[in-house]
Design a protein around this motif. Structure first.
Motif, PDB file in Angstrom:
ATOM      1  N   VAL A 247       0.830  -1.204   0.000  1.00  0.00           N
ATOM      2  CA  VAL A 247       0.000   0.000   0.000  1.00  0.00           C
ATOM      3  C   VAL A 247       0.863   1.252   0.000  1.00  0.00           C
ATOM      4  O   VAL A 247       0.569   2.242  -0.700  1.00  0.00           O
ATOM      5  N   GLN A 248       1.981   1.241   0.750  1.00  0.00           N
ATOM      6  CA  GLN A 248       2.835   2.420   0.830  1.00  0.00           C
ATOM      7  C   GLN A 248       3.579   2.708  -0.466  1.00  0.00           C
ATOM      8  O   GLN A 248       4.244   3.739  -0.592  1.00  0.00           O
TER       9      GLN A 248
ATOM     10  N   PHE B 168      -8.604  -1.227  -0.292  1.00  0.00           N
ATOM     11  CA  PHE B 168      -7.794  -0.040  -0.586  1.00  0.00           C
ATOM     12  C   PHE B 168      -8.066   0.390  -2.025  1.00  0.00           C
ATOM     13  O   PHE B 168      -8.022  -0.457  -2.933  1.00  0.00           O
ATOM     14  N   PRO B 169      -8.368   1.654  -2.254  1.00  0.00           N
ATOM     15  CA  PRO B 169      -8.581   2.708  -1.254  1.00  0.00           C
ATOM     16  C   PRO B 169      -9.866   2.460  -0.450  1.00  0.00           C
ATOM     17  O   PRO B 169     -10.491   1.415  -0.584  1.00  0.00           O
ATOM     18  N   THR B 170     -10.280   3.443   0.354  1.00  0.00           N
ATOM     19  CA  THR B 170     -11.384   3.256   1.294  1.00  0.00           C
ATOM     20  C   THR B 170     -12.687   2.921   0.564  1.00  0.00           C
ATOM     21  O   THR B 170     -13.130   3.681  -0.303  1.00  0.00           O
ATOM     22  N   PRO B 171     -13.341   1.781   0.886  1.00  0.00           N
ATOM     23  CA  PRO B 171     -14.630   1.441   0.264  1.00  0.00           C
ATOM     24  C   PRO B 171     -15.783   2.173   0.952  1.00  0.00           C
ATOM     25  O   PRO B 171     -15.616   2.771   2.021  1.00  0.00           O
ATOM     26  N   ASN B 172     -16.968   2.099   0.323  1.00  0.00           N
ATOM     27  CA  ASN B 172     -18.176   2.738   0.864  1.00  0.00           C
ATOM     28  C   ASN B 172     -19.259   1.686   1.072  1.00  0.00           C
ATOM     29  O   ASN B 172     -19.353   0.716   0.302  1.00  0.00           O
ATOM     30  N   ILE B 173     -20.115   1.884   2.086  1.00  0.00           N
ATOM     31  CA  ILE B 173     -21.201   0.950   2.393  1.00  0.00           C
ATOM     32  C   ILE B 173     -22.542   1.654   2.216  1.00  0.00           C
ATOM     33  O   ILE B 173     -22.734   2.776   2.699  1.00  0.00           O
TER      34      ILE B 173
ATOM     35  N   MET C 218      -7.986   2.059   9.778  1.00  0.00           N
ATOM     36  CA  MET C 218      -6.815   1.643   9.008  1.00  0.00           C
ATOM     37  C   MET C 218      -6.094   0.542   9.771  1.00  0.00           C
ATOM     38  O   MET C 218      -5.695   0.726  10.925  1.00  0.00           O
ATOM     39  N   GLU C 219      -5.905  -0.594   9.089  1.00  0.00           N
ATOM     40  CA  GLU C 219      -5.212  -1.710   9.707  1.00  0.00           C
ATOM     41  C   GLU C 219      -3.712  -1.484   9.644  1.00  0.00           C
ATOM     42  O   GLU C 219      -3.217  -0.566   8.977  1.00  0.00           O
ATOM     43  N   SER C 220      -2.953  -2.326  10.349  1.00  0.00           N
ATOM     44  CA  SER C 220      -1.494  -2.198  10.360  1.00  0.00           C
ATOM     45  C   SER C 220      -0.892  -2.400   8.974  1.00  0.00           C
ATOM     46  O   SER C 220       0.198  -1.908   8.680  1.00  0.00           O
ATOM     47  N   SER C 221      -1.605  -3.106   8.097  1.00  0.00           N
ATOM     48  CA  SER C 221      -1.132  -3.323   6.730  1.00  0.00           C
ATOM     49  C   SER C 221      -1.354  -2.117   5.836  1.00  0.00           C
ATOM     50  O   SER C 221      -0.912  -2.106   4.689  1.00  0.00           O
ATOM     51  N   GLY C 222      -2.050  -1.092   6.351  1.00  0.00           N
ATOM     52  CA  GLY C 222      -2.367   0.070   5.539  1.00  0.00           C
ATOM     53  C   GLY C 222      -3.707  -0.044   4.848  1.00  0.00           C
ATOM     54  O   GLY C 222      -4.160   0.902   4.200  1.00  0.00           O
ATOM     55  N   LEU C 223      -4.365  -1.203   4.947  1.00  0.00           N
ATOM     56  CA  LEU C 223      -5.683  -1.397   4.336  1.00  0.00           C
ATOM     57  C   LEU C 223      -6.760  -0.847   5.264  1.00  0.00           C
ATOM     58  O   LEU C 223      -6.538  -0.633   6.464  1.00  0.00           O
ATOM     59  N   PHE C 224      -7.959  -0.673   4.688  1.00  0.00           N
ATOM     60  CA  PHE C 224      -9.044  -0.034   5.432  1.00  0.00           C
ATOM     61  C   PHE C 224     -10.172  -1.026   5.704  1.00  0.00           C
ATOM     62  O   PHE C 224     -10.547  -1.822   4.835  1.00  0.00           O
ATOM     63  N   THR C 225     -10.731  -0.956   6.919  1.00  0.00           N
ATOM     64  CA  THR C 225     -11.924  -1.707   7.302  1.00  0.00           C
ATOM     65  C   THR C 225     -13.036  -0.707   7.590  1.00  0.00           C
ATOM     66  O   THR C 225     -12.835   0.251   8.350  1.00  0.00           O
ATOM     67  N   VAL C 226     -14.214  -0.946   6.981  1.00  0.00           N
ATOM     68  CA  VAL C 226     -15.339  -0.030   7.116  1.00  0.00           C
ATOM     69  C   VAL C 226     -16.476  -0.752   7.835  1.00  0.00           C
ATOM     70  O   VAL C 226     -16.833  -1.882   7.482  1.00  0.00           O
TER      71      VAL C 226
END
Length: 622
Positions: free
Chosen positions: A100-101, A160-165, A189-197
């Motif tokens: 991600v970085q 990634f990038p940030t999803p929408n619900i 934001m998780e430690s991996s840089g990914l996003f949880t919504v």
């Protein structure tokens, strides 16, 4: 002139600046974890003038070196990408295991011998589709209310990038603030840089929502556009009072038959459900005190059933429902005669087939998969051997196709043998081999014995069926056997029967495929003969040809005698046949391969005639 010089200088300056930088920033999109190859567009076709090339990335306005090449060789610079980058031909930068970085601006700089610097830029974008959205409904039932209460929660992880619900009710989107609906969203934001919504839905609840379906949808961007994933569709539990009870029958088929699994279900129109009791009519003992009863039914289970309900919130109301169950059945058929049935040849066979069923059954008799009779009776008058075999009585219920039974009936026809030798006359010659065939039909199965001139001979027999046996006799014909009879005798415990084949001598004709054995040629056996008069056609034809030849010769002689006047046929004078010399000769030539009508007269040697000669003398020779 000064203006032109100024414009030329400006043009040169612009070209120089444009040649130094490629202001267009390309965008490269790559999936998380994959490999990407970034080209250096600052390179020209001729790279011989390049003194130094380096790859950099931009981090908040600061450039960090990744890779550089120059007179001193290639160098992989210290950076967070050091372990995952390499340089391939044409100075392309390869990055493996994209993270991600790595979503940064990458710059390729080229320095030429004249000191000019060129560069190209690529903006690397990283994407990762989020996980399937998971929906969790409220664990407890919800009373009907006009206030917004928590309905469900939806979560989608690692995107990634940030999803929408987005929330849906019965396929219609729910908007925050519309019809008292509230939607609360949270991004982590998780430690991996990914996003949880995570998103929580609040909404008022009505009685009609008992059948409402709720689900959530997560949307996210990919290189080919926006994509979406839906969660499972779920209901909520809505509490309200019972005013009616219904009794349902649940079965694996529309028409219930013996052995089917049937379930009785008692259901109220409120929530929670009341306490139920299930009964079979005219039976005091309840089937169950639960809302349903399931079992494998038999014909005795046909009848009426009732369901009563006790609603603790409405004790004054008597809630009851009733229904009927009809169980279909079909018993195996019963034959009036047990198999096997043995009938005497020429007798009358009559067998009936009956079956007990819940409705009117259809009965068919079949043989070799073909229906030969409709109805319960199989009637055969004047039974013969062809009527022997396996019959099947098939019983079914047209209204219930799966209910069908059958029973086999073996019919055995008993009688004296019937013999069939095929042909009664066979034309043969001395020294030929012939094969005689005899088929016997009967029951019990006959045995076959061959006789020649009253003497028994051995032959091989083989069974064709329970009624039929075939025997073949291979025989070398001798002169003593010609015009004798072969006898095939078939017998069983009831009686016997015989068939005869006469060996007739076949005459030698020019139409035979071979010649007689005395000439040393092969004799072709003839096993199938026609009329004896037809076999004499060759002799008749030869006789006719000989007669025609004789008539042609006689006609030629008479013709010459007539021409010389030796035969008085109305001529004025008479001519005598005198002795002639060898000077004038007439030769009659017959061509053996030509018809008699085409015989020609060939003149003999010619000598010069005297002018006074009035007669010609001929010597007629055969």
């Amino acid at each position: 002139m000064d203006v032109l010089i100024l414009l030329s200088l400006c043009l040169l300056s612009w070209r120089e600046v444009w040649g130094q930088h490629d202001h267009e920033t390309k965008v490269e999109t790559v999936k998380l974890g994959e490999k990407v190859t970034l080209p250096c567009r600052a390179l020209s076709l001729d790279n011989t003038s390049i003194t130094r090339l380096q790859w950099l990335y931009d981090n908040k306005g600061h450039h960090h070196k990744i890779y550089s090449t120059g007179p001193k060789g290639e160098f992989r610079e210290e950076s967070e990408l050091k372990s995952r980058v390499s340089l391939e031909k044409n100075s392309m930068l390869v990055i493996t295991d994209i993270q991600v970085q790595d979503e940064k601006l990458f710059i390729c700089q080229v320095e030429e011998q004249n000191g000019k610097t060129k560069e190209s830029r690529i903006h690397l974008r990283v994407y990762k589709a989020p996980g399937e959205p998971e929906i969790t409904m409220s664990e407890t039932g919800i009373l009907v209310t006009d206030d917004a209460v928590q309905i469900a929660m939806c979560e989608s992880k690692n995107g990634f990038p940030t999803p929408n619900i987005t929330w849906y009710k019965n396929d219609s989107p729910l908007r925050n603030g519309q019809d008292a609906v509230q939607v609360n969203s949270q991004v982590t934001m998780e430690s991996s840089g990914l996003f949880t919504v995570r998103s929580t839905l609040f909404s008022p609840v009505q009685k009609s929502d008992v059948d409402a379906v709720f689900y959530c949808e997560v949307s996210y961007n990919l290189p080919k556009g926006v994509h979406m994933k839906e969660s499972q569709k779920k209901n909520i539990t809505v509490y309200y009072m019972n005013t009616e009870v219904k009794l349902f029958i649940k079965s694996q088929s529309e028409k219930i038959k013996e052995g089917d699994t049937v379930e009785l279900i008692c259901e109220g129109n409120g929530n929670p459900q009341p306490q139920f009791t299930l009964y079979k009519k005219h039976n005091e003992n309840p089937l169950t005190s639960d809302s349903s009863y399931r079992w494998n039914v038999s014909r005795e289970d046909s009848g009426g059933y009732s369901c009563t309900a006790l609603d603790v919130e409405n004790l004054d109301t008597d809630l009851k429902a009733e229904t009927e169950i009809h169980v279909h059945f079909l018993d195996p058929p019963v034959l009036s005669k047990e198999s096997p049935v043995i009938e005497v040849l020429g007798s009358v066979l009559s067998v009936s087939c009956q079956a007990n069923a819940s409705v009117q059954a259809e009965i068919h008799w079949r043989r070799d998969e073909i229906t030969i009779a409709n109805g319960p009776f199989l009637n055969i008058s004047l039974v013969d051997y062809s009527n022997g075999g396996l019959y099947m009585c098939v019983v079914d219920l047209p209204s219930i196709p799966v209910l069908m039974h059958s029973k086999e009936l073996q019919v055995i026809v008993k009688g004296r043998p019937h013999v069939d030798v095929g042909q009664q006359y066979v034309e043969v010659r001395n020294g030929e081999s012939v094969t005689a065939r005899c088929k016997a039909t009967g029951y019990p199965l006959p045995q076959i014995t061959w006789y020649i001139n009253g003497s028994e001979v051995n032959a091989q027999a083989s069974n064709v069926s329970n009624y039929e046996v075939v025997s073949e006799l291979n025989l070398l014909v001798t002169q003593d056997l010609i015009n004798e009879n072969l006898t095939c005798k078939a017998y069983n415990e009831l009686d016997y029967n015989m068939g005869y084949i006469q060996l007739q001598e076949r005459p030698v004709t020019t139409t035979d495929f071979g010649t007689s054995s005395e000439s040393g040629a092969t004799v072709v056996p003839i096993t199938n003969t026609g009329s004896r008069s037809e076999k004499s056609y060759g002799v008749v034809i030869v006789a006719v040809i000989v007669c025609i030849l004789l008539l042609a010769i006689l006609g030629a002689v008479l013709y010459f005698l007539y021409k010389k006047g030796r035969i008085p046929c109305g001529r004025s004078g008479k001519q005598d046949i005198t002795k002639l010399g060898d000077k004038d000769k007439i030769v009659v030539e017959m061509k053996p391969d030509s018809p008699a009508e085409e015989s020609v007269l060939l003149p003999g040697p010619q000598e010069k005639k005297q002018p006074g000669d009035q007669e010609k003398y001929m010597d007629l020779r055969n």
